[in-house]
Design a protein around this motif. Structure first.
Motif, mmCIF file in Angstrom:
data_model
loop_
_atom_site.group_PDB
_atom_site.id
_atom_site.type_symbol
_atom_site.label_atom_id
_atom_site.label_comp_id
_atom_site.label_asym_id
_atom_site.label_seq_id
_atom_site.Cartn_x
_atom_site.Cartn_y
_atom_site.Cartn_z
ATOM 1 N N ILE A 255 0.744 -1.207 -0.069
ATOM 2 C CA ILE A 255 0.092 -0.089 0.072
ATOM 3 C C ILE A 255 0.739 1.122 -0.012
ATOM 4 C CG2 ILE A 255 -1.679 1.335 1.315
ATOM 5 C CD1 ILE A 255 -2.631 -1.657 2.674
ATOM 6 N N CYS A 256 0.778 2.011 -1.050
ATOM 7 C CA CYS A 256 1.626 3.292 -0.980
ATOM 8 C C CYS A 256 0.793 4.559 -1.439
ATOM 9 C CB CYS A 256 2.863 3.041 -2.089
ATOM 10 S SG CYS A 256 3.959 4.193 -2.047
ATOM 11 N N GLU A 257 1.004 5.645 -0.903
ATOM 12 C CA GLU A 257 0.496 6.837 -1.286
ATOM 13 C C GLU A 257 0.985 7.313 -2.631
ATOM 14 O OE1 GLU A 257 1.573 9.700 1.756
ATOM 15 O OE2 GLU A 257 3.204 10.012 1.090
ATOM 16 N N GLN A 258 2.175 6.901 -3.045
ATOM 17 C CA GLN A 258 2.847 7.614 -4.159
ATOM 18 C C GLN A 258 2.471 6.618 -5.700
ATOM 19 O OE1 GLN A 258 6.875 9.032 -3.951
ATOM 20 N NE2 GLN A 258 6.662 10.042 -2.196
ATOM 21 N N HIS A 259 2.754 7.296 -6.604
ATOM 22 C CA HIS A 259 2.565 6.678 -7.813
ATOM 23 C C HIS A 259 3.577 6.896 -8.895
ATOM 24 C CE1 HIS A 259 -1.207 8.117 -6.038
ATOM 25 N NE2 HIS A 259 -1.644 7.103 -6.320
ATOM 26 N N CYS A 260 4.926 6.209 -8.444
ATOM 27 C CA CYS A 260 6.362 6.247 -9.280
ATOM 28 C C CYS A 260 5.822 5.693 -10.592
ATOM 29 C CB CYS A 260 7.168 5.610 -8.466
ATOM 30 S SG CYS A 260 7.681 6.253 -7.084
ATOM 31 N N ASN A 261 6.269 6.143 -11.704
ATOM 32 C CA ASN A 261 5.896 5.814 -13.131
ATOM 33 C C ASN A 261 6.635 4.430 -13.304
ATOM 34 O OD1 ASN A 261 3.829 7.375 -13.905
ATOM 35 N ND2 ASN A 261 5.075 9.076 -13.910
ATOM 36 N N PHE A 262 7.502 3.836 -12.852
ATOM 37 C CA PHE A 262 8.126 2.591 -12.959
ATOM 38 C C PHE A 262 7.508 1.612 -12.132
ATOM 39 C CE2 PHE A 262 10.853 5.155 -10.005
ATOM 40 C CZ PHE A 262 10.819 4.094 -9.033
ATOM 41 N N CYS A 263 6.676 1.871 -11.265
ATOM 42 C CA CYS A 263 6.292 0.953 -9.980
ATOM 43 C C CYS A 263 5.029 0.172 -10.458
ATOM 44 C CB CYS A 263 6.304 1.664 -8.911
ATOM 45 S SG CYS A 263 6.122 0.728 -7.522
ATOM 46 N N ALA A 264 5.373 -1.275 -10.460
ATOM 47 C CA ALA A 264 4.115 -2.029 -10.744
ATOM 48 C C ALA A 264 3.804 -2.872 -9.595
ATOM 49 C CB ALA A 264 4.480 -3.437 -11.338
ATOM 50 N N PHE A 265 4.615 -2.458 -7.977
ATOM 51 C CA PHE A 265 4.413 -2.950 -7.100
ATOM 52 C C PHE A 265 3.132 -2.208 -5.969
ATOM 53 C CE2 PHE A 265 6.088 -2.576 -2.385
ATOM 54 C CZ PHE A 265 5.780 -3.813 -1.941
ATOM 55 N N ARG A 266 3.224 -1.156 -6.288
ATOM 56 C CA ARG A 266 2.245 -0.144 -5.388
ATOM 57 C C ARG A 266 0.933 -0.679 -5.651
ATOM 58 N NH1 ARG A 266 -1.480 2.888 -6.787
ATOM 59 N NH2 ARG A 266 -1.283 3.648 -4.605
ATOM 60 N N ARG A 267 0.125 -0.346 -4.354
ATOM 61 C CA ARG A 267 -1.485 -0.671 -4.435
ATOM 62 C C ARG A 267 -2.128 0.257 -3.406
ATOM 63 N NH1 ARG A 267 0.053 -3.519 -8.068
ATOM 64 N NH2 ARG A 267 -0.524 -5.653 -8.664
ATOM 65 N N GLY B 49 5.783 0.050 0.803
ATOM 66 C CA GLY B 49 5.146 1.215 0.416
ATOM 67 C C GLY B 49 5.066 2.028 1.577
ATOM 68 N N LEU B 50 4.386 3.353 1.088
ATOM 69 C CA LEU B 50 4.487 4.599 1.949
ATOM 70 C C LEU B 50 3.053 4.621 2.398
ATOM 71 C CD1 LEU B 50 6.418 6.844 -0.155
ATOM 72 C CD2 LEU B 50 7.272 5.543 1.834
ATOM 73 N N ASN B 51 2.648 3.819 3.374
ATOM 74 C CA ASN B 51 1.182 3.613 3.844
ATOM 75 C C ASN B 51 0.946 4.580 4.978
ATOM 76 O OD1 ASN B 51 -1.241 2.601 4.547
ATOM 77 N ND2 ASN B 51 -0.528 0.599 5.076
ATOM 78 N N GLU C 18 6.424 12.241 -6.998
ATOM 79 C CA GLU C 18 5.933 12.775 -5.732
ATOM 80 C C GLU C 18 7.133 12.199 -4.525
ATOM 81 O OE1 GLU C 18 1.426 10.892 -5.527
ATOM 82 O OE2 GLU C 18 2.861 9.914 -7.000
ATOM 83 N N LYS C 19 8.508 11.476 -5.101
ATOM 84 C CA LYS C 19 9.358 11.089 -4.386
ATOM 85 C C LYS C 19 9.943 12.435 -3.933
ATOM 86 C CE LYS C 19 10.711 6.493 -4.783
ATOM 87 N NZ LYS C 19 10.995 5.508 -5.789
ATOM 88 N N ILE C 20 10.940 12.318 -2.771
ATOM 89 C CA ILE C 20 11.845 13.162 -2.562
ATOM 90 C C ILE C 20 12.914 13.656 -3.556
ATOM 91 C CG2 ILE C 20 12.052 12.878 -0.082
ATOM 92 C CD1 ILE C 20 14.480 10.719 -0.376
HETATM 93 S S1 SF4 Z 1 8.423 2.896 -6.021
HETATM 94 FE FE1 SF4 Z 1 8.163 2.771 -3.665
HETATM 95 S S2 SF4 Z 1 7.399 5.018 -3.342
HETATM 96 FE FE2 SF4 Z 1 7.213 4.656 -5.570
HETATM 97 S S3 SF4 Z 1 5.200 3.909 -5.899
HETATM 98 FE FE3 SF4 Z 1 6.324 2.285 -5.738
HETATM 99 S S4 SF4 Z 1 6.373 1.647 -3.503
HETATM 100 FE FE4 SF4 Z 1 5.500 3.617 -3.682
#
Ligand code: SF4
Length: 387
Positions: A68-80, A115-117, A199-201
């Motif tokens: 579970i993550c508040e961000q939406h990185c454009n390479f990330c297929a892991f977040r939900r 993830g950033l939950n 949205e990342k640092i």
């Molecule tokens: S890369 Fe990390 S911070 Fe970015 S959306 Fe995926 S889990 Fe979240």
């Protein structure tokens, strides 16, 4: 550039001089196989000088406690999002079970990131939740090395609880974190970050948090996500920023520094469509990853002696090839890898130590199990752990 001026740059590197950014860029722009094989040869000789012939590996387990993550990185297929198809959030029992299983299979390290939950809180606070994650592992297994929480996670906790980065790092270290993964670096260039992880640092914050960790006695690793939209110039800028950061730690006399550099080539197969389409391919280009591996060795090796390819991203054969292009370590067993596998990587999710040993031996090089901080570990008969 002719071959003579390239050879001059490489000879100076072999004499121990650091490459300048323009020299690094020149090397990165080479495509002629005669030139790239000279670069490979130089990187391999520097690897031998700076790290020796033995190839190391670590028996570790990844625990990604939630996607579970508040961000939406454009390479990330892991977040939900919470409640979305495929989301998960491990409870304390599951975390302890996974750790116990890893220890029973000889792991010396748990690598924990998630993830950033925003819901991951105890009494409305983020830091106590993260401390409980640490204590769940360390109270039962105090000897385990806990390699945990990226600079992005440190910033997330600090933001949620209105704390400084130093306060967060100190609290996590006091609870039992032993080192910080240098992930979330991606490419340390804000123009690239605005596209791939808006949205990342930003770069300066990543460098500030890693620098603060060194100052507070917490070693870190360093990474680079390569092979997407970044230019060779941005790749060199990234290496230059890492080198300056390490030089600062050395010059300040900090004992905690960057322990290794890991190249993470972009896997686009299941990545969000916009970036995948823009990059235009699903798997990394091995030749590009190998050249960058060599140049990272030449550029950073005087300061960061350990270089690791990613078998998850390149497959074991590709990672083994990188051991002839400047890498001296083949990474960890991981036991369970979600983030890149969900992105469509070919490397798999778990690697038996015996397979890593066989890959190293195929190059007629000795192997040695190590701990997270590159100290040798006495090797025991391995039990298979990949199911
Ligand atoms: S890369 Fe990390 S911070 Fe970015 S959306 Fe995926 S889990 Fe979240």
């Amino acid at each position: 550039m002719n071959h003579q001026s390239l050879e001059r740059i490489l000879e100076r590197a072999l004499m121990g001089y650091d490459l300048s950014p323009p020299e690094g860029l020149l090397l990165l722009q080479q495509t002629d196989p005669n030139y790239t094989s000279s670069i490979c040869h130089t990187a391999d000789r520097l690897r031998q000088k700076q790290a020796g012939d033995t190839i190391t590996y670590v028996i570790n387990r990844n625990i990604n406690f939630t996607n579970i993550c508040e961000q939406h990185c454009n390479f990330c297929a892991f977040r939900r999002d919470s409640g979305e198809d495929g989301f998960y959030w491990l409870d304390w029992t599951q975390i302890l079970e996974k750790t116990t299983d890893a220890v029973n299979h000889g792991a010396t390290e748990i690598c924990m990131q998630g993830g950033l939950n925003p819901e991951a809180k105890i009494n409305g606070q983020s830091l106590p939740y993260y401390i409980k994650l640490v204590e769940t592992i360390k109270q039962e297994f105090p000897q385990l090395h806990l390699h945990a929480f990226s600079p992005q996670e440190v910033q997330f906790i600090a933001r949620e609880d209105s704390l400084t980065y130093a306060e967060v790092i100190t609290a996590l270290t006091d609870a039992g974190v032993n080192s910080m993964p240098g992930t979330a670096a991606e490419v340390l260039d804000d123009a690239v970050r605005r596209v791939i992880c808006p949205e990342k640092i930003d770069s300066a914050t990543w460098l500030e948090i890693v620098g603060t960790a060194h100052q507070l006695g917490l070693p870190t690793t360093s990474t680079m996500l390569s092979g997407h939209i970044e230019t060779p110039q941005q790749q060199i800028t990234h290496l230059e920023k890492l080198r300056l950061l390490q030089q600062k730690a050395v010059n300040q006399g900090y004992t905690a520094r960057i322990t290794e550099f890991i190249l993470l080539p972009f896997v686009g197969k299941e990545a969000p469509q916009t970036l995948r389409k823009r990059v235009g391919r699903d798997q990394p280009v091995l030749a590009d990853a190998l050249l960058l591996t060599a140049i990272a060795r030449i550029y950073l090796g005087n300061w960061i002696p350990n270089h690791q390819p990613s078998w998850v991203k390149l497959g074991l054969a590709g990672a083994t090839e990188a051991l002839s292009w400047g890498s001296n370590d083949i990474g960890g067993t991981l036991m369970e890898e979600h983030i890149t596998t969900m992105a469509g990587a070919i490397g798999g999710t778990c690697m038996e130590a015996s397979r890593l040993q066989t890959a190293i031996a195929s190059l007629n090089r000795p192997y040695q199990q190590r701990d997270t901080l590159y100290q040798p570990v006495s090797m025991k008969a391995e039990q298979e752990f990949c199911v």
